[in-house]
Write a protein that holds these residues in place. Structure first.
Motif, PDB file in Angstrom:
ATOM      1  N   GLY A 184      37.124  47.941  47.462  1.00 12.99           N
ATOM      2  CA  GLY A 184      37.989  48.609  46.502  1.00 12.99           C
ATOM      3  C   GLY A 184      38.187  47.762  45.262  1.00 12.99           C
ATOM      4  O   GLY A 184      37.916  46.552  45.256  1.00 12.99           O
ATOM      5  N   VAL A 185      38.657  48.396  44.201  1.00  9.08           N
ATOM      6  CA  VAL A 185      38.921  47.703  42.949  1.00  9.08           C
ATOM      7  C   VAL A 185      40.215  48.237  42.348  1.00  9.08           C
ATOM      8  O   VAL A 185      40.491  49.435  42.401  1.00  9.08           O
ATOM      9  N   ASP A 186      41.036  47.329  41.824  1.00  7.90           N
ATOM     10  CA  ASP A 186      42.241  47.721  41.112  1.00  7.90           C
ATOM     11  C   ASP A 186      41.908  47.909  39.640  1.00  7.90           C
ATOM     12  O   ASP A 186      41.102  47.159  39.074  1.00  7.90           O
ATOM     13  N   LEU A 187      42.537  48.898  39.006  1.00  4.77           N
ATOM     14  CA  LEU A 187      42.241  49.236  37.615  1.00  4.77           C
ATOM     15  C   LEU A 187      43.458  48.958  36.746  1.00  4.77           C
ATOM     16  O   LEU A 187      43.936  49.814  36.014  1.00  4.77           O
ATOM     17  N   ASN A 188      43.957  47.720  36.815  1.00  3.07           N
ATOM     18  CA  ASN A 188      45.209  47.387  36.139  1.00  3.07           C
ATOM     19  C   ASN A 188      44.970  46.339  35.054  1.00  3.07           C
ATOM     20  O   ASN A 188      44.827  45.151  35.331  1.00  3.07           O
ATOM     21  N   GLY A 189      44.909  46.778  33.803  1.00  2.00           N
ATOM     22  CA  GLY A 189      44.820  45.857  32.681  1.00  2.00           C
ATOM     23  C   GLY A 189      43.585  44.986  32.693  1.00  2.00           C
ATOM     24  O   GLY A 189      42.516  45.360  33.175  1.00  2.00           O
ATOM     25  N   ASP A 190      43.739  43.757  32.185  1.00  3.68           N
ATOM     26  CA  ASP A 190      42.612  42.847  32.031  1.00  3.68           C
ATOM     27  C   ASP A 190      42.332  42.029  33.292  1.00  3.68           C
ATOM     28  O   ASP A 190      41.267  41.431  33.418  1.00  3.68           O
ATOM     29  N   GLN A 191      43.270  41.984  34.215  1.00 11.13           N
ATOM     30  CA  GLN A 191      43.079  41.164  35.410  1.00 11.13           C
ATOM     31  C   GLN A 191      42.088  41.822  36.364  1.00 11.13           C
ATOM     32  O   GLN A 191      42.174  43.007  36.664  1.00 11.13           O
ATOM     33  N   LYS A 192      41.145  41.029  36.853  1.00 15.06           N
ATOM     34  CA  LYS A 192      40.175  41.521  37.834  1.00 15.06           C
ATOM     35  C   LYS A 192      40.767  41.412  39.229  1.00 15.06           C
ATOM     36  O   LYS A 192      41.325  40.379  39.595  1.00 15.06           O
ATOM     37  N   SER A 193      40.635  42.481  40.006  1.00 17.43           N
ATOM     38  CA  SER A 193      41.187  42.473  41.352  1.00 17.43           C
ATOM     39  C   SER A 193      40.325  43.345  42.256  1.00 17.43           C
ATOM     40  O   SER A 193      40.127  44.526  41.978  1.00 17.43           O
ATOM     41  N   TYR A 194      39.824  42.738  43.330  1.00 15.21           N
ATOM     42  CA  TYR A 194      38.952  43.444  44.264  1.00 15.21           C
ATOM     43  C   TYR A 194      39.466  43.235  45.691  1.00 15.21           C
ATOM     44  O   TYR A 194      40.127  42.239  45.991  1.00 15.21           O
ATOM     45  N   ASN A 195      39.143  44.171  46.567  1.00 16.33           N
ATOM     46  CA  ASN A 195      39.524  44.034  47.969  1.00 16.33           C
ATOM     47  C   ASN A 195      38.460  44.694  48.837  1.00 16.33           C
ATOM     48  O   ASN A 195      37.681  45.528  48.368  1.00 16.33           O
ATOM     49  N   GLY A 196      38.443  44.332  50.100  1.00 16.53           N
ATOM     50  CA  GLY A 196      37.461  44.903  51.015  1.00 16.53           C
ATOM     51  C   GLY A 196      37.567  44.254  52.372  1.00 16.53           C
ATOM     52  O   GLY A 196      38.550  43.587  52.695  1.00 16.53           O
ATOM     53  N   GLY A 197      36.533  44.450  53.168  1.00 18.28           N
ATOM     54  CA  GLY A 197      36.523  43.824  54.480  1.00 18.28           C
ATOM     55  C   GLY A 197      35.807  44.652  55.518  1.00 18.28           C
ATOM     56  O   GLY A 197      35.243  45.720  55.241  1.00 18.28           O
TER      57      GLY A 197
END
Length: 255
Positions: free
Chosen positions: A235-248
């Motif tokens: 998954g990926v977060d779509l919040n501003g300039d910060q990169k944020s990913y998750n998974g597993g």
């Protein structure tokens, strides 16, 4: 105390609702919940192997990176037809933080949760619904806890178009101290081939006095048999300039 009384009232309302024993399904993977209920006398164990998240941003113009791994788990058991008890744990957590050439690693334990999930009879073979009243208890170590308990009421409604495709939406309402948050998760599930299926979801969240948050997620599920499944998600977060990913990765077993 008022929040506890509210949660108790919600749980009592769920237990007295007209319900039926929906077809069983595991709640992982994904951010939402399913409408299935664990049969009476059986135990479902849902375990991440592990869950992973990665954030990258800038503080005072200096880039920082955070990598987190945790072995979250969920136990579910049927209490009555259409009613189950859930016990969850965010598990052991390991985290690595990097900034300006320095690196810090920490580890500890996450919070625990308890919930009651109830199936609601909508008198439709293709339409199903469930409600989940849950409390996340802030028992974890300082670095990996919510610090204050979170009480939530979650609803899930699913519609099965055919044996190949279905849709659902999860709505979660949270209260933490005097703050509130609401999350909406529309999801589409689809059969790919044989024992392999997938899902895709959109996550919207609004917390009090905070900006809107958005995210996308997708994953694969492989059914080893009618009691065991393996899963992988990203998954990926779509919040501003910060990169944020998750998974597993994860495994789920019905005993």
């Amino acid at each position: 105390m008022k929040t506890l009384q509210t949660l108790s009232f919600i749980a009592a309302s769920i237990m007295t609702s007209t319900a039926f024993a929906a077809d069983f399904s595991f709640d992982r993977p994904g951010s939402g919940i399913g409408t299935g209920i664990t049969p009476v006398g059986q135990l479902a164990w849902e375990q991440s192997l592990p869950s992973v998240s990665y954030q990258e941003g800038k503080v005072d113009g200096i880039k920082d990176k955070t990598l987190t791994l945790n072995g979250d788990m969920l136990l579910r058991t049927g209490l009555a037809d259409g009613l189950e008890l859930q016990l969850g744990w965010q598990g052991p957590v390991w985290q690595q933080y990097k900034r300006a050439g320095s690196k810090k690693e920490t580890n500890g334990l996450g919070d625990v949760s308890i919930g009651l999930k109830k199936a609601i009879d909508l008198k439709d073979d293709r339409l199903s619904m469930a409600l989940l009243a849950e409390a996340i208890i802030a028992t974890g170590n300082d670095e990996f806890t919510n610090h204050d308990d979170i009480y939530s009421l979650t609803s899930a409604v699913a519609y099965e178009f055919s044996d190949l495709i279905g849709t659902s939406i999860t709505m979660r309402y949270e209260a933490q101290n005097s703050d509130w948050a609401v999350t909406a998760i529309p999801t589409i599930d689809y059969k790919i081939a044989g024992k392999l299926s997938g899902y895709s979801e959109f996550v919207y969240r609004k917390a009090e006095s905070q900006d809107y948050e958005y995210g996308l997620g997708t994953g694969l599920i492989y059914a080893l048999n009618n009691r065991t499944q393996l899963d992988a998600s990203i998954g990926v977060d779509l919040n501003g300039d910060q990169k944020s990913y998750n998974g597993g990765f994860g495994v789920s077993v019905l005993f």
